[in-house]
Design a protein around this motif. Structure first.
Motif, PDB file in Angstrom:
ATOM      1  N   ILE B  68       0.855  -1.186   0.000  1.00 11.32           N
ATOM      2  CA  ILE B  68       0.000   0.000   0.000  1.00 11.32           C
ATOM      3  C   ILE B  68       0.891   1.237   0.000  1.00 11.32           C
ATOM      4  O   ILE B  68       1.910   1.282   0.693  1.00 11.32           O
ATOM      5  CB  ILE B  68      -0.933  -0.062   1.217  1.00 11.32           C
ATOM      6  CG1 ILE B  68      -2.011  -1.100   0.907  1.00 11.32           C
ATOM      7  CG2 ILE B  68      -1.535   1.303   1.544  1.00 11.32           C
ATOM      8  CD1 ILE B  68      -2.931  -1.409   2.016  1.00 11.32           C
ATOM      9  N   GLY B  69       0.545   2.215  -0.809  1.00 11.01           N
ATOM     10  CA  GLY B  69       1.358   3.431  -0.906  1.00 11.01           C
ATOM     11  C   GLY B  69       2.658   3.213  -1.663  1.00 11.01           C
ATOM     12  O   GLY B  69       3.577   4.025  -1.562  1.00 11.01           O
ATOM     13  N   LEU B  83     -10.007   4.520  -9.065  1.00 11.72           N
ATOM     14  CA  LEU B  83     -10.329   4.978  -7.709  1.00 11.72           C
ATOM     15  C   LEU B  83     -10.341   3.806  -6.722  1.00 11.72           C
ATOM     16  O   LEU B  83      -9.958   3.934  -5.567  1.00 11.72           O
ATOM     17  CB  LEU B  83     -11.699   5.675  -7.742  1.00 11.72           C
ATOM     18  CG  LEU B  83     -12.209   6.298  -6.445  1.00 11.72           C
ATOM     19  CD1 LEU B  83     -11.197   7.281  -5.865  1.00 11.72           C
ATOM     20  CD2 LEU B  83     -13.547   7.000  -6.683  1.00 11.72           C
ATOM     21  N   ARG B  84     -10.762   2.647  -7.220  1.00 14.16           N
ATOM     22  CA  ARG B  84     -10.920   1.488  -6.334  1.00 14.16           C
ATOM     23  C   ARG B  84      -9.608   1.105  -5.652  1.00 14.16           C
ATOM     24  O   ARG B  84      -9.590   0.531  -4.575  1.00 14.16           O
ATOM     25  CB  ARG B  84     -11.473   0.293  -7.126  1.00 14.16           C
ATOM     26  CG  ARG B  84     -12.021  -0.808  -6.233  1.00 14.16           C
ATOM     27  CD  ARG B  84     -12.689  -1.947  -7.010  1.00 14.16           C
ATOM     28  NE  ARG B  84     -13.652  -1.530  -8.008  1.00 14.16           N
ATOM     29  CZ  ARG B  84     -14.903  -1.171  -7.745  1.00 14.16           C
ATOM     30  NH1 ARG B  84     -15.348  -1.176  -6.522  1.00 14.16           N
ATOM     31  NH2 ARG B  84     -15.718  -0.813  -8.726  1.00 14.16           N
ATOM     32  N   TYR B  85      -8.497   1.390  -6.306  1.00 14.35           N
ATOM     33  CA  TYR B  85      -7.210   0.920  -5.766  1.00 14.35           C
ATOM     34  C   TYR B  85      -6.296   2.078  -5.391  1.00 14.35           C
ATOM     35  O   TYR B  85      -5.075   1.930  -5.346  1.00 14.35           O
ATOM     36  CB  TYR B  85      -6.536  -0.007  -6.778  1.00 14.35           C
ATOM     37  CG  TYR B  85      -7.393  -1.213  -7.092  1.00 14.35           C
ATOM     38  CD1 TYR B  85      -7.553  -2.233  -6.150  1.00 14.35           C
ATOM     39  CD2 TYR B  85      -8.081  -1.321  -8.299  1.00 14.35           C
ATOM     40  CE1 TYR B  85      -8.359  -3.326  -6.406  1.00 14.35           C
ATOM     41  CE2 TYR B  85      -8.891  -2.416  -8.569  1.00 14.35           C
ATOM     42  CZ  TYR B  85      -9.028  -3.414  -7.615  1.00 14.35           C
ATOM     43  OH  TYR B  85      -9.826  -4.493  -7.869  1.00 14.35           O
ATOM     44  N   VAL B  86      -6.882   3.249  -5.130  1.00 17.11           N
ATOM     45  CA  VAL B  86      -6.092   4.469  -4.927  1.00 17.11           C
ATOM     46  C   VAL B  86      -5.099   4.341  -3.772  1.00 17.11           C
ATOM     47  O   VAL B  86      -4.035   4.960  -3.784  1.00 17.11           O
ATOM     48  CB  VAL B  86      -7.026   5.703  -4.749  1.00 17.11           C
ATOM     49  CG1 VAL B  86      -7.979   5.493  -3.597  1.00 17.11           C
ATOM     50  CG2 VAL B  86      -6.225   6.969  -4.568  1.00 17.11           C
ATOM     51  N   GLU B  87      -5.410   3.487  -2.787  1.00 19.34           N
ATOM     52  CA  GLU B  87      -4.497   3.373  -1.635  1.00 19.34           C
ATOM     53  C   GLU B  87      -3.122   2.817  -2.024  1.00 19.34           C
ATOM     54  O   GLU B  87      -2.164   2.946  -1.278  1.00 19.34           O
ATOM     55  CB  GLU B  87      -5.113   2.500  -0.525  1.00 19.34           C
ATOM     56  CG  GLU B  87      -5.387   1.044  -0.887  1.00 19.34           C
ATOM     57  CD  GLU B  87      -6.778   0.850  -1.507  1.00 19.34           C
ATOM     58  OE1 GLU B  87      -7.303   1.820  -2.091  1.00 19.34           O
ATOM     59  OE2 GLU B  87      -7.332  -0.262  -1.421  1.00 19.34           O
TER      60      GLU B  87
END
Ligand SMILES: Cc1ncc(C[n+]2csc(CCOP(=O)(O)OP(=O)(O)O)c2C)c(N)n1
Lengths: 627, 221
Positions: B68-69, B83-87
């Motif tokens: 993540i990130g 948007l679903r995987y923005v993290e």
């Protein structure tokens, strides 16, 4: 990556999926007989073998189920040929009866069984951990973490299998099977296929009573020797950095561990286990001896953790062990680099390297109102139409729907929400038998053609023999659709397109003793309702076969024949917004125009099954022409 | 960390041809002596569901999953999926997204019940994403793919656009060779065309906001 790369002679390099690397390892090991039943995450092993089967001389079957596949390999390996089967670990449940015995009798030619777990249940009914099969059956087990290692371990497994006369398990998890990487190709050194004379005395592979007791003694000795060999195997990797913190890990857990140490900037000692049964106890003992704390990083159950804890009792009683039992990692869901980094930081008392929680919190705020997109029936899927018709046919009829494993399993999910029980392949019939004794409602069982051949037959026999009051709906879409449209026993071809004898569902069922069989075409959705209703009102056991090819399969065949795939469109002049094409139907190709709120069909997605056109009371859905 | 690492989170809807993209990038890496690994999705999720592939390039990369990130870029073949995987996007990472939206059936089903409901569109997605990065390029991949001669080459158009990024470490000729090797013979021409057109498109939509390779406009400062 293409199948040609898997077949290309080495030396060389190719980017391939781990499942392809497993096939490559088997080809480099001169595998001669392959039998499998599909199941994610091992399906691409079957597909790759199938695609290459005309280029090599190995014999291959897409078996009716995993037990038959395993037994087919067992038979060929008893004679002396090298064999491979692969299955998801729930497939191993099906195959396990023979698997346990096979460990007793042993084999002659190398036999490798790939068994894959699916943490996170991406494509499975449970998050089963298959590792206990190794120790429970005394079958050695190897665990790769990437494609390169998988190919190597397959080759080692054949050597081990023949050295000790025992099948060898390669245990993987989804994130290993479905990982691609650059793999070194070695030379393909294959001998021509030849049948061998049976070299064994009578009774060689028969196990019961005294024979079983003798086999057991021998297998314990075998297991002791293999363990000794594993103590020195370079399939286990020790990286001692001098740190008093140790990490014991394997498979996918190793990948995340390495990533997590990079994120955290730490350099702990690492023991990566490649031979996870029998475990190299001395090696583990030596590793943990000088450690202050050990963190065990593994997918699913605390299998390694249990053994590290037991070994520590003598090797290092003061050792602090962290893992699932201590709650630092969870037995639920799959691991990831950030989960492992967070766990390591927690144990070591390090500050958070990255504030994952606030990133996720922020992301969730941004995602407010973002609609879910769960897997669903493809445009043109005959199951959508069958379910629609079945709902119409059961209107006002209180009933329980015992469903089964296949694409149609998705019917119980949002937004269709239809289906009451779903356990394992073939279970619809067994469960239905119990339901009809206990419940007041009508009992409907639902099963796909591939699942019927796989594990539905015994349930059918049982229902007929006991005159159980069940109506069975068979969704015959010609193939095993869920796993990628492999041919099943109903087709006239098998692996690699080789000719096969097709079995006809209604002939088989009739011969078993049920003559009340109704066949409908789900694409004629309205016409299907009345015959279904009539069948459902009669006493069971009786059968409805809803027959229409899987849309993806039909499209592939159309493309092969050079036929265009047509699409429909909504004539907005005619549309009066009844939304009949959406309610209880939910095709991804149909949405609503935000401007006039009328239905629209996306050209690129529509498959022109024409079912929505048949449902529309105003006849507004028509063939798209000249676009 | 070693230099020249690149992690891209690729996402879309089942059936859009994500696996072809990761195969092309991975094979191009193999051709150019680079290390690449992926975490892919096969199986159930491919049935018109949301899908993702973690694609990672670099000699020390070991995890097939991007933390993540940790993604340098998100390549979204469908707008909502960006948007679903923005993290997964790292701070300041790049989003290259298709302007096309495929409306999820759940959303459509709700719109039948609620007459005032409106679909989430690419503009809304972009506005939301702007809260985490200002480097967002929206590409009309379907329109370009149709111009290239085949709507199915939408995925390769998107790859073309992303390949102009200075941070994308794989040489163009290797990517083109991998496209030639990876698609059916009769589709090679149209896919190469789609790839080139995707690259050209990046001039106006991507290379004015992030550093692109030589031969592409310098970023505005
Ligand atoms: C024991 C076992 N083996 C394999 C699988 C993987 N699997 C899930 S669905 C399915 C096939 C179902 O085929 P069919 O019943 O014809 O339904 P369809 O997908 O074609 O609708 C398979 C093999 C499984 N879940 N369990």
């Amino acid at each position: 990556m293409t199948a040609e790369d898997v077949a290309r002679d080495g030396p060389g390099k190719a980017f391939m999926l781990c499942n392809e690397a497993i096939v490559r390892g088997a080809l480099e090991s001169d595998v001669k007989v392959v039998s499998e039943y599909p199941g994610s995450p091992t399906t691409e092993i079957l597909d790759t073998f199938s695609e290459l089967s005309t280029m090599f001389d190995y014999k291959m079957e897409i078996a009716s189920n995993e037990k038959v596949a395993l037994e087919t390999c067992a038979g060929a390996s008893m004679v002396g040929l090298r064999t491979m089967t692969a299955m998801k670990s729930v497939g191993m449940n099906v195959a396990s009866d023979s698997f346990f015995s096979l460990s007793y009798t042993g084999i002659k030619g190398g036999m490798v069984i790939v068994m894959a777990d699916d943490p996170q249940a991406h494509s499975s009914q449970t998050e089963q951990d298959g590792r206990p099969f190794g120790p429970n059956a005394y079958v050695p087990m190897l665990e790769p973490s990437d494609p390169t290692e998988a190919k190597r371990m397959v080759k080692e497994a054949y050597l081990l299998s023949e050295k000790y006369g025992v099948p060898v398990l390669i245990r993987t998890t989804t994130r290993v099977n479905h990982q691609s990487g650059v793999v070194q190709l070695d030379k393909l050194d294959r001998k021509p296929f030849a049948k061998l004379p049976w070299p064994h005395p009578p009774g060689r592979f028969c196990t019961v009573a005294e024979a079983a007791r003798n086999f057991k003694k021998a297998l314990l000795e075998r297991q002791r020797k293999i363990q000794e060999e594993f103590e020195y195997s370079d399939m286990n990797l020790v990286k001692d950095t001098g740190s008093e913190i140790g990490i014991v890990t394997s498979g996918a857990g190793y990948n995340y561990t390495v990533e997590a140490t990079r994120i955290l900037g730490i350099d702990p000692s690492i023991l990566k286990l490649g031979t996870t049964y029998p475990l190299p106890r001395k090696l583990i003992g030596d590793f943990i001896k000088k450690k202050r704390a050990v963190i065990v990083v593994e997918e699913l159950q605390p299998y390694l953790e249990l053994h590290v804890t037991a070994i520590a009792k003598d090797a290092n009683p003061e050792l602090k062990i962290f893992g699932k039992w201590t709650g630092n990692l969870s037995e639920a869901l799959e691991l990831s680099p950030d989960i492992v980094a967070t766990a390591l930081a927690g144990v070591l008392g390090l500050g958070k390297p990255v504030d994952y929680e606030s990133i996720i919190a922020k992301a969730n705020t941004l995602k407010t109102g973002l609609p879910d997109r769960w897997p669903t029936f493809c445009p043109g899927c005959p199951h959508r139409a069958t379910l629609y018709a079945l709902r119409q046919a059961t209107k006002g009829m209180k009933h329980i729907l015992a469903t089964d494993i296949g694409c149609y399993s998705m019917s119980f999910l949002d937004p269709i929400n239809y289906g009451d029980t779903l356990l394992s392949m073939g279970a619809s019939l067994g469960v239905a038998a119990g339901l009809q004794y206990a419940a007041q409602e009508k009992i409907v069982a639902m099963i796909g053609d591939s699942t019927f051949w796989h594990a539905g037959l015994p349930g059918m026999v049982n229902a007929i023999h006991h005159n159980d009051d069940i109506t069975l709906v068979i969704l015959d879409n010609e193939v095993t659709a869920m796993t990628g449209q492999q041919p099943d026993p109903g087709r006239d071809y098998n692996a690699g397109g080789q000719p096969a004898k097709p079995l006809v569902l209604e002939d088989v069922i009739k011969a078993m003793g049920v003559s009340d069989i109704t066949i409908v075409d789900p694409y004629q959705v309205k016409a299907a309702v009345e015959p279904m209703k009539a069948a459902l009102s009669r006493k069971g056991p009786n059968v409805i076969i809803s027959r229409r090819a899987c849309a993806l399969y039909a499209d592939r065949n159309k493309r092969r024949r050079g036929e265009a795939i047509q699409s429909n469109k909504v004539d907005k002049e005619v549309c009066k917004k009844p939304y009949t094409c959406i309610r209880n139907f939910h095709c991804p190709a149909i949405s609503i125009d935000d401007n006039d709120r009328k239905a629209v069909i996306t050209k690129e997605l529509c498959d022109r099954c024409d079912v929505c056109a048949k449902l529309c009371p105003f006849g507004s859905i028509k063939l798209r022409e000249g676009e | 960390m070693a230099d020249k690492e690149f992690s891209v989170y690729m996402c879309g809807v089942g059936g859009q041809g994500l696996v072809l993209l990761s195969n092309v990038i991975g094979s191009a890496c193999a051709l150019s002596g680079m290390r690449a690994i992926t975490g892919e999705q096969h199986g159930l999720s491919q049935r018109s569901g949301s899908i993702n592939i973690h694609m990672r390039i670099g000699k020390d990369v070991r995890s097939p999953l991007i933390p993540i990130g940790g993604a340098d870029a998100i390549l979204a073949l469908e707008a909502l999926e960006a948007l679903r995987y923005v993290e997964y996007l790292r701070p300041g990472g790049v989003v290259v997204m298709n302007s096309r939206v495929q409306h999820p059936i759940i959303e459509t089903g709700e719109h039948v019940k609620d007459k005032s409901a409106r679909y989430m569109d690419a503009e809304v997605v972009k506005t939301r994403l702007l809260q985490v990065t200002d480097k967002i390029a929206t590409i009309d991949a379907l329109g370009i793919a149709r111009k290239a001669g085949n709507a199915l080459t939408e995925n390769v158009v998107m790859l073309g656009a992303m390949s102009t990024l200075d941070a994308f470490p794989v040489p163009d000729d290797a990517v083109e060779q991998a496209i030639k090797d990876g698609v059916p013979k009769k589709a090679v021409e149209v896919n190469l065309k789609a790839f080139k057109m995707g690259r050209q498109e990046a001039h106006g939509s991507l290379c004015n906001i992030v550093k692109c390779r030589k031969g592409f406009p310098e970023p505005m400062t």
